[in-house]
Design an enzyme around this catalytic site. Sequence first.
Site, PDB file in Angstrom:
ATOM      1  N   THR A 290       1.490  -9.024  12.595  1.00 49.19           N
ATOM      2  CA  THR A 290       1.417  -7.571  12.452  1.00 49.19           C
ATOM      3  C   THR A 290       1.305  -7.354  10.952  1.00 49.19           C
ATOM      4  O   THR A 290       1.539  -8.287  10.281  1.00 49.19           O
ATOM      5  CB  THR A 290       2.646  -6.745  12.820  1.00 49.19           C
ATOM      6  OG1 THR A 290       2.501  -5.507  12.554  1.00 49.19           O
ATOM      7  CG2 THR A 290       3.974  -7.537  11.937  1.00 49.19           C
TER       8      THR A 290
ATOM      9  N   LYS B 246       4.204  -6.837   3.937  1.00 48.00           N
ATOM     10  CA  LYS B 246       3.736  -5.512   3.702  1.00 48.00           C
ATOM     11  C   LYS B 246       3.593  -4.697   5.059  1.00 48.00           C
ATOM     12  O   LYS B 246       3.027  -5.488   5.759  1.00 48.00           O
ATOM     13  CB  LYS B 246       2.614  -5.251   2.456  1.00 48.00           C
ATOM     14  CG  LYS B 246       1.297  -5.657   3.222  1.00 48.00           C
ATOM     15  CD  LYS B 246       0.515  -4.641   3.940  1.00 48.00           C
ATOM     16  CE  LYS B 246       0.402  -3.182   3.319  1.00 48.00           C
ATOM     17  NZ  LYS B 246      -0.191  -2.388   4.330  1.00 48.00           N
TER      18      LYS B 246
ATOM     19  N   THR C 272       1.060  -1.339   0.106  1.00 54.78           N
ATOM     20  CA  THR C 272      -0.050  -0.106  -0.061  1.00 54.78           C
ATOM     21  C   THR C 272       0.873   1.351   0.155  1.00 54.78           C
ATOM     22  O   THR C 272       1.434   1.554  -1.033  1.00 54.78           O
ATOM     23  CB  THR C 272      -0.884  -0.010   1.239  1.00 54.78           C
ATOM     24  OG1 THR C 272      -0.382  -0.334   2.443  1.00 54.78           O
ATOM     25  CG2 THR C 272      -1.987  -1.030   0.979  1.00 54.78           C
TER      26      THR C 272
ATOM     27  N   THR D 107      -6.997  10.250   0.945  1.00 54.37           N
ATOM     28  CA  THR D 107      -7.398  11.129  -0.455  1.00 54.37           C
ATOM     29  C   THR D 107      -6.117  11.061  -1.248  1.00 54.37           C
ATOM     30  O   THR D 107      -6.230  11.513  -2.423  1.00 54.37           O
ATOM     31  CB  THR D 107      -7.515  12.580   0.080  1.00 54.37           C
ATOM     32  OG1 THR D 107      -6.231  12.997   0.775  1.00 54.37           O
ATOM     33  CG2 THR D 107      -8.603  12.550   1.020  1.00 54.37           C
TER      34      THR D 107
ATOM     35  N   GLU E 220       6.684   4.553   7.366  1.00 54.88           N
ATOM     36  CA  GLU E 220       6.419   5.883   7.030  1.00 54.88           C
ATOM     37  C   GLU E 220       7.210   7.003   7.574  1.00 54.88           C
ATOM     38  O   GLU E 220       7.080   7.154   8.754  1.00 54.88           O
ATOM     39  CB  GLU E 220       4.860   5.965   7.152  1.00 54.88           C
ATOM     40  CG  GLU E 220       4.035   5.230   6.226  1.00 54.88           C
ATOM     41  CD  GLU E 220       2.261   4.952   6.823  1.00 54.88           C
ATOM     42  OE1 GLU E 220       1.698   4.517   5.686  1.00 54.88           O
ATOM     43  OE2 GLU E 220       2.127   5.600   7.747  1.00 54.88           O
TER      44      GLU E 220
ATOM     45  N   ASN F 107       0.242  10.359   6.342  1.00 55.51           N
ATOM     46  CA  ASN F 107      -0.785  10.153   7.078  1.00 55.51           C
ATOM     47  C   ASN F 107      -1.906  11.081   7.065  1.00 55.51           C
ATOM     48  O   ASN F 107      -2.974  10.978   7.335  1.00 55.51           O
ATOM     49  CB  ASN F 107      -0.774   9.558   8.477  1.00 55.51           C
ATOM     50  CG  ASN F 107      -0.089   8.012   8.306  1.00 55.51           C
ATOM     51  OD1 ASN F 107      -0.653   7.067   8.063  1.00 55.51           O
ATOM     52  ND2 ASN F 107       1.344   8.048   8.593  1.00 55.51           N
TER      53      ASN F 107
END
Length: 387
Positions: A180, A169, A147, A387, A259, A382
């Site tokens: 996880t 992932k 993702t 969007t 991230e 995040n």
Amino acid sequence: MSLRISSTPQGFSAFITNLGIRDSTDDFVFIKSSVPCVADGVFTQSLFAGPSVTISRNNLKDSQAQGIIVISKNANVANGSVGIADAQEVLQLVATETGIAAHNIVIASTGVIGRRYPIEKIRAGLLGLGKKLTNADFNAAARGIMTTDTVPKLATRQIGNAKLVGIAKGVGMIEPNMATLLTFFFTDAAISANSLRSIFRSTIDKTFNCLSVDTDTSTSDSAVILANGIAGEVLEADFASALQEVAQELVLKIARDAEGATKIIEVTVDSAINYAQAKTVAKAIVNSPLVKTAVYGADPNWGRVAMAIGKCENEQQINPELVVISFDNVKVYPNSLTDENLEQLRQIMSQDQVRIHVSLNIGDASATVWGCDLSEGYIEINGKYST
């Protein structure tokens, strides 16, 4: 001793494609064994677990499976009875196309919560799936389940005549409470259901359950292993060692790709009363936003580690006068740091992997956990995720 390999286990085929779930990248992965497999899985304990989790947990009760479906870019969570029906329909579509019973297929989903599958696109995209299966390309599979990951995550090992491959992932919403994120393991080794279950769950607990990016447990976390036995039996100790190596390699790849992350944080706590205590303290450190930001900025503010240990209020056996805190080979507590020590500590915290070591000196148990720093990039990703 296990060996790194580039080849893949026997008997696995795959169908990997884009169904238009969200964008033009691959978003559907199906991996099938030519024969039924001994299997096990562990899943999120989230109260908001999605249909993929509840269905798969039930399908693995008999310790058997023959295929795994992964849909990325849509978690299919919090959609009520419609979400359950959609997940069941996907299973039945694949079952009809492949001849595998639906209860012998595991399904996993990852992505935005609260949005229904584009079920019409899925129906159209799965027509003729059974004739489109090719030899499993696990690199492509690892890419297809991504993702917000920036790189696919795959690790492999040789175990005697058998092979083991793992893919994973996940880069955010990671504070496991079982396994996880999404991670899947495939092997052609022959192993009993009881042994596989014991080895797999112990491995997950000491690797993926020791990983944290942002303290948030996903609604879709799933870890599954399939062993089809085609290559024959292997020594259980060798299998356990290889699985541990593959899982830990995947954990470090996730932490590095987290991230907004710029550095891996590794925290080891030893001389604890028991493993649970060591892990609790280590997690408190790696999860602290103040520790994470200090690492990000290479700020030698080691007192934040002491603060994090102090937050473990239920661990009353811990005596601060016995605790020793170090960053790599620099002891920061108890110690009177000179300007030279602080500069040395700053250099250590500037590296791409920062190791923090804490000795509680009240027992003989230890635990190691992994995480990452916290940067502006995490907020950027995040703040615009849906969007």
